[in-house]
Enzyme design. Sequence first.
Site, short mmCIF file in Angstrom:
data_model
loop_
_atom_site.label_atom_id
_atom_site.label_comp_id
_atom_site.label_asym_id
_atom_site.label_seq_id
_atom_site.Cartn_x
_atom_site.Cartn_y
_atom_site.Cartn_z
N ASP A 1 -9.28 6.58 -2.84
CA ASP A 1 -7.89 6.45 -3.54
C ASP A 1 -8.75 7.53 -4.93
O ASP A 1 -10.10 7.99 -4.74
CB ASP A 1 -7.76 5.58 -4.24
N TYR B 1 -6.64 5.98 3.34
CA TYR B 1 -7.00 5.80 2.63
C TYR B 1 -5.44 4.19 3.09
O TYR B 1 -6.40 3.17 3.10
CB TYR B 1 -5.87 5.95 1.42
N GLU C 1 0.41 -1.29 -0.08
CA GLU C 1 0.51 -0.01 0.12
C GLU C 1 0.95 1.78 0.05
O GLU C 1 0.43 2.47 -0.15
CB GLU C 1 -1.15 0.01 1.05
N THR D 1 1.33 5.66 -7.32
CA THR D 1 1.77 4.51 -8.08
C THR D 1 1.30 3.69 -8.93
O THR D 1 -0.55 2.76 -8.34
CB THR D 1 3.25 4.06 -7.71
#
Length: 421
Positions: free
Chosen positions: A195, A177, A94, A100
């Site tokens: 997210d 998140y 995570e 990314t």
Amino acid sequence: MNAEDFMTAEMTVLSRFLEGKPNRDLETTQLVSCELLRSVGMDSINCGINTLQNDSLALPVAEVQYALSAWFEINKREMPWRITRNPYHIWLSEIILQQTRVEQGIPYFMRLTTRFPTVESLSDADLDEVLQLWEGLGYYSRARNLHKAAKMIVEKWSGLIPSALDDLLSIPGVGPYTAAAISSIAFGHPHAVLDGNVIRVLSRIFAFPEDVALSSSKQTLHKMASALLDVRRPGDHNESMMELGALVCTPKPDCPICPVRSFCKGFETGTPTQFPVKRAKKKTPHYHIAVGVIRDEEGRIFIQKRSLDSMLGGLWEFPGGKNESTESYQQTCRREILEETGMSVDVGPLIASIPHAYSHFKITLHAYDCELTSSTIPSTALSWEWAVNEQLQEYAFPKANRLLINMLTQQESGTTEGNND
DNA sequence: AAGGCGGGGAG
DNA sequence: CTCCCAGCCTT
């Protein structure tokens, strides 16, 4: 409704879904309540396309959950962290995946878990080694926080990743998140993630008309995500929402293959790409940076370590700095090296000008061959080294610096092996 | 609430 | 070129 009725209702919904006949009017389906929509102001918002109605926004939650889960089971990608529920691996993945793409993160996950199989091994490592493994992935505060967090987890929780949301939120680098993701995926706790993917999916489903950057919007979207969460399988549900956003509900969505298009206001109105609503961002400035390649009598190259609290903190670089436009790049190079290291240099020929884009500005890195004219020992506050070429592979460098190093290495091998051209 | 913080892939 | 990605932290 008792448990048995609920099961029956679910089977009805599922069979209808599998027959391709999702039905919004099924009285057995759960609905996102009008109370919820009203509480977040969604019943009276004019989005400029049409006035949103409660009825048109009410989602049959069970149907959506089934549609998502069925689609996810068939279409989910293989990822190395999906073959485990090891909380350490989930946590690491995570952090890597913050801002990314999955494909970019996978090789880093493999290298990091190989070198650091446990939280303890990570906490025992030098930050320099963590940064070296992180080189090229960007947002280096993630690596610094990861290392700091490992030490904290070992001390405070005996090396075990906590499962409670509040504990997770207290870990450096873990925000709303990531805390919800770890809690739901690794421990099965019912927390909805929000997210970039989920924001895109939900803002389209609801044709959410407000700027999603506002904290009020985030709150509203999180309530929607929570209302939609499948509490029987929170981790899978969260992953399915994100996977949908990554594979189907992309910036240029593939609506015809979307499993929830029949529930989507954005699709219904033919304007899914109008969502999420974002304010235009201002354009980025362009800076010119001049740096020097300084060699000592043994041919070693001078490098210095950037301050931990700066941009690219903890990475190594060639000395230099920003051009002030009243001076030439050569003057910039000489001035910055004197300011940063106390060394005087004669600035020689230009080696290369390397363009590079950061998220909020652009640079051109002008590298000059420099000759040391003072025998002064560098009097910089930063760490510094005289490094031979092979050693340069062992330090973490920003992208543009790494490109320069590769050019220097090529030059050298070209001259020693002789040029046939 | 707004801005800083990397790098890479897609269009 | 532009956009944006399994966001967090500081001010």
